[in-house]
Design a protein around this motif. Structure first.
Motif, mmCIF file in Angstrom:
data_model
loop_
_atom_site.group_PDB
_atom_site.id
_atom_site.type_symbol
_atom_site.label_atom_id
_atom_site.label_comp_id
_atom_site.label_asym_id
_atom_site.label_seq_id
_atom_site.Cartn_x
_atom_site.Cartn_y
_atom_site.Cartn_z
ATOM 1 N N ARG A 1 58.699 -23.080 -35.753
ATOM 2 C CA ARG A 1 59.995 -23.296 -36.397
ATOM 3 C C ARG A 1 59.847 -23.711 -37.858
ATOM 4 O O ARG A 1 60.710 -23.427 -38.692
ATOM 5 C CB ARG A 1 60.771 -24.370 -35.637
ATOM 6 C CG ARG A 1 61.150 -23.982 -34.229
ATOM 7 C CD ARG A 1 62.184 -22.885 -34.214
ATOM 8 N NE ARG A 1 62.768 -22.721 -32.886
ATOM 9 C CZ ARG A 1 63.779 -21.920 -32.616
ATOM 10 N NH1 ARG A 1 64.328 -21.198 -33.595
ATOM 11 N NH2 ARG A 1 64.254 -21.815 -31.399
ATOM 12 N N LEU A 2 58.746 -24.406 -38.154
ATOM 13 C CA LEU A 2 58.496 -24.831 -39.530
ATOM 14 C C LEU A 2 57.850 -23.723 -40.362
ATOM 15 O O LEU A 2 57.597 -23.899 -41.551
ATOM 16 C CB LEU A 2 57.601 -26.074 -39.535
ATOM 17 C CG LEU A 2 58.262 -27.367 -39.043
ATOM 18 C CD1 LEU A 2 57.211 -28.434 -38.767
ATOM 19 C CD2 LEU A 2 59.294 -27.879 -40.037
ATOM 20 N N GLY A 3 57.563 -22.585 -39.709
ATOM 21 C CA GLY A 3 56.967 -21.459 -40.412
ATOM 22 C C GLY A 3 55.489 -21.623 -40.691
ATOM 23 O O GLY A 3 54.939 -20.947 -41.574
ATOM 24 N N ASP A 4 54.837 -22.523 -39.952
ATOM 25 C CA ASP A 4 53.413 -22.783 -40.156
ATOM 26 C C ASP A 4 52.606 -21.996 -39.128
ATOM 27 O O ASP A 4 52.291 -22.493 -38.053
ATOM 28 C CB ASP A 4 53.128 -24.279 -40.034
ATOM 29 C CG ASP A 4 51.691 -24.641 -40.397
ATOM 30 O OD1 ASP A 4 50.856 -23.731 -40.486
ATOM 31 O OD2 ASP A 4 51.416 -25.841 -40.573
ATOM 32 N N ASP A 5 52.273 -20.755 -39.468
ATOM 33 C CA ASP A 5 51.546 -19.904 -38.525
ATOM 34 C C ASP A 5 50.155 -20.447 -38.218
ATOM 35 O O ASP A 5 49.678 -20.369 -37.083
ATOM 36 C CB ASP A 5 51.425 -18.479 -39.073
ATOM 37 C CG ASP A 5 52.755 -17.743 -39.052
ATOM 38 O OD1 ASP A 5 53.657 -18.189 -38.310
ATOM 39 O OD2 ASP A 5 52.900 -16.738 -39.770
ATOM 40 N N VAL A 6 49.515 -21.017 -39.224
ATOM 41 C CA VAL A 6 48.171 -21.562 -39.008
ATOM 42 C C VAL A 6 48.227 -22.740 -38.035
ATOM 43 O O VAL A 6 47.427 -22.835 -37.098
ATOM 44 C CB VAL A 6 47.544 -22.014 -40.347
ATOM 45 C CG1 VAL A 6 46.216 -22.725 -40.103
ATOM 46 C CG2 VAL A 6 47.342 -20.819 -41.265
ATOM 47 N N GLY A 7 49.184 -23.626 -38.253
ATOM 48 C CA GLY A 7 49.357 -24.768 -37.357
ATOM 49 C C GLY A 7 49.707 -24.333 -35.949
ATOM 50 O O GLY A 7 49.230 -24.905 -34.969
ATOM 51 N N ALA A 8 50.557 -23.303 -35.853
ATOM 52 C CA ALA A 8 50.959 -22.788 -34.545
ATOM 53 C C ALA A 8 49.764 -22.211 -33.793
ATOM 54 O O ALA A 8 49.565 -22.480 -32.604
ATOM 55 C CB ALA A 8 52.046 -21.735 -34.697
ATOM 56 N N GLU A 9 48.970 -21.415 -34.485
ATOM 57 C CA GLU A 9 47.805 -20.814 -33.843
ATOM 58 C C GLU A 9 46.807 -21.883 -33.412
ATOM 59 O O GLU A 9 46.182 -21.778 -32.350
ATOM 60 C CB GLU A 9 47.134 -19.816 -34.796
ATOM 61 C CG GLU A 9 47.980 -18.601 -35.145
ATOM 62 C CD GLU A 9 48.384 -17.774 -33.925
ATOM 63 O OE1 GLU A 9 47.649 -17.803 -32.911
ATOM 64 O OE2 GLU A 9 49.431 -17.120 -33.982
ATOM 65 N N SER A 10 46.670 -22.930 -34.209
ATOM 66 C CA SER A 10 45.778 -24.028 -33.851
ATOM 67 C C SER A 10 46.269 -24.744 -32.603
ATOM 68 O O SER A 10 45.485 -25.081 -31.710
ATOM 69 C CB SER A 10 45.682 -25.021 -35.017
ATOM 70 O OG SER A 10 44.925 -26.149 -34.659
ATOM 71 N N ALA A 11 47.592 -24.972 -32.536
ATOM 72 C CA ALA A 11 48.166 -25.648 -31.374
ATOM 73 C C ALA A 11 48.002 -24.797 -30.127
ATOM 74 O O ALA A 11 47.723 -25.317 -29.031
ATOM 75 C CB ALA A 11 49.646 -25.953 -31.621
ATOM 76 N N ILE A 12 48.170 -23.489 -30.263
ATOM 77 C CA ILE A 12 48.004 -22.587 -29.123
ATOM 78 C C ILE A 12 46.548 -22.594 -28.656
ATOM 79 O O ILE A 12 46.258 -22.606 -27.456
ATOM 80 C CB ILE A 12 48.436 -21.156 -29.493
ATOM 81 C CG1 ILE A 12 49.937 -21.116 -29.741
ATOM 82 C CG2 ILE A 12 48.072 -20.175 -28.379
ATOM 83 C CD1 ILE A 12 50.415 -19.831 -30.368
ATOM 84 N N ALA A 13 45.621 -22.587 -29.613
ATOM 85 C CA ALA A 13 44.199 -22.607 -29.267
ATOM 86 C C ALA A 13 43.854 -23.856 -28.456
ATOM 87 O O ALA A 13 43.087 -23.792 -27.488
ATOM 88 C CB ALA A 13 43.352 -22.546 -30.534
ATOM 89 N N LYS A 14 44.449 -24.996 -28.838
ATOM 90 C CA LYS A 14 44.195 -26.235 -28.097
ATOM 91 C C LYS A 14 44.803 -26.167 -26.698
ATOM 92 O O LYS A 14 44.251 -26.732 -25.750
ATOM 93 C CB LYS A 14 44.758 -27.424 -28.870
ATOM 94 C CG LYS A 14 43.956 -27.742 -30.123
ATOM 95 C CD LYS A 14 44.551 -28.900 -30.909
ATOM 96 C CE LYS A 14 43.758 -29.168 -32.176
ATOM 97 N NZ LYS A 14 44.360 -30.248 -33.000
#
Length: 201
Positions: free
Chosen positions: A156-169
């Motif tokens: 929602r914040l538009g942070d694709d890098v953060g999103a991918e990191s969260a998904i990886a975890k």
């Protein structure tokens, strides 16, 4: 008290609450009654009055079993009132006043979800992260959903890098059996919604 609240007679309800607190001062049942009254105010969308009741519990009976729940609900009430400053301050107070409480992780997760539902994604992200850091439950179920919430907030914040990191975890958690399919569906829905909203800006 309930009948006065249901009838919309807030003045009469407040008089009845004051009488209750004077008559049963120090009685643990009175604190539970105040908590129930606050809940009734919330169900009738009298959020400011509900906040007063929750604040009374936290201020005057911080050692009661109802206190941590009252603090968390106070956050939700302020969110419902669109009072971001008060909501964030109450959330921060929750972290400080109830540090070390066994319920804290779950309560933080609850209010993070509430911030997320009201599109307060930055605060939701912060709280999801904090809940994950301090630990949420023995079986890890809430840890999964907090991590999912964090990924959704990043989207929602538009942070694709953060999103991918969260998904990886998420994929590294060992408690995912039976939950991953639902997580994928929720995450895909959030990404689709974000793209649609962006196209209308």
């Amino acid at each position: 008290v309930f009948s006065a609240i249901d009838a919309g007679d807030i003045a009469a309800a407040k008089v009845a609450v004051d009488d209750l607190l004077v008559t049963y001062s120090g009685d643990p049942d009175a604190i539970r009654a105040v908590n129930d009254i606050a809940g009734r105010y919330r169900s009738c969308h009298k959020y400011a009055e509900a906040a007063e009741m929750y604040k009374y519990i936290v201020t005057n009976h911080s050692d009661s079993p109802e206190a941590i729940g009252a603090q968390a609900r106070m956050v939700k009430v302020y969110i419902s009132l669109n009072d971001d400053q008060a909501a964030e301050a109450a959330a921060d107070e929750l972290l400080v006043k109830f540090a070390g409480d066994g319920q804290l992780g779950g309560r933080i997760y609850e209010i993070a979800d509430c911030f997320h539902r009201y599109c307060k994604f930055e605060k939701a992200k912060q709280l999801y992260q904090y809940a994950i850091e301090i630990g949420l439950s023995v079986n890890g179920r809430y840890e999964i959903w907090a991590q999912t919430g964090l990924a959704k907030a990043e989207v929602r914040l538009g942070d694709d890098v953060g999103a991918e990191s969260a998904i990886a975890k998420l994929t590294q958690l060992s408690h995912l059996a039976g939950e991953m399919e639902k997580i994928i569906i929720i995450f895909a829905r959030d990404r689709k919604s974000t793209r649609l909203n962006s196209s209308h800006i």
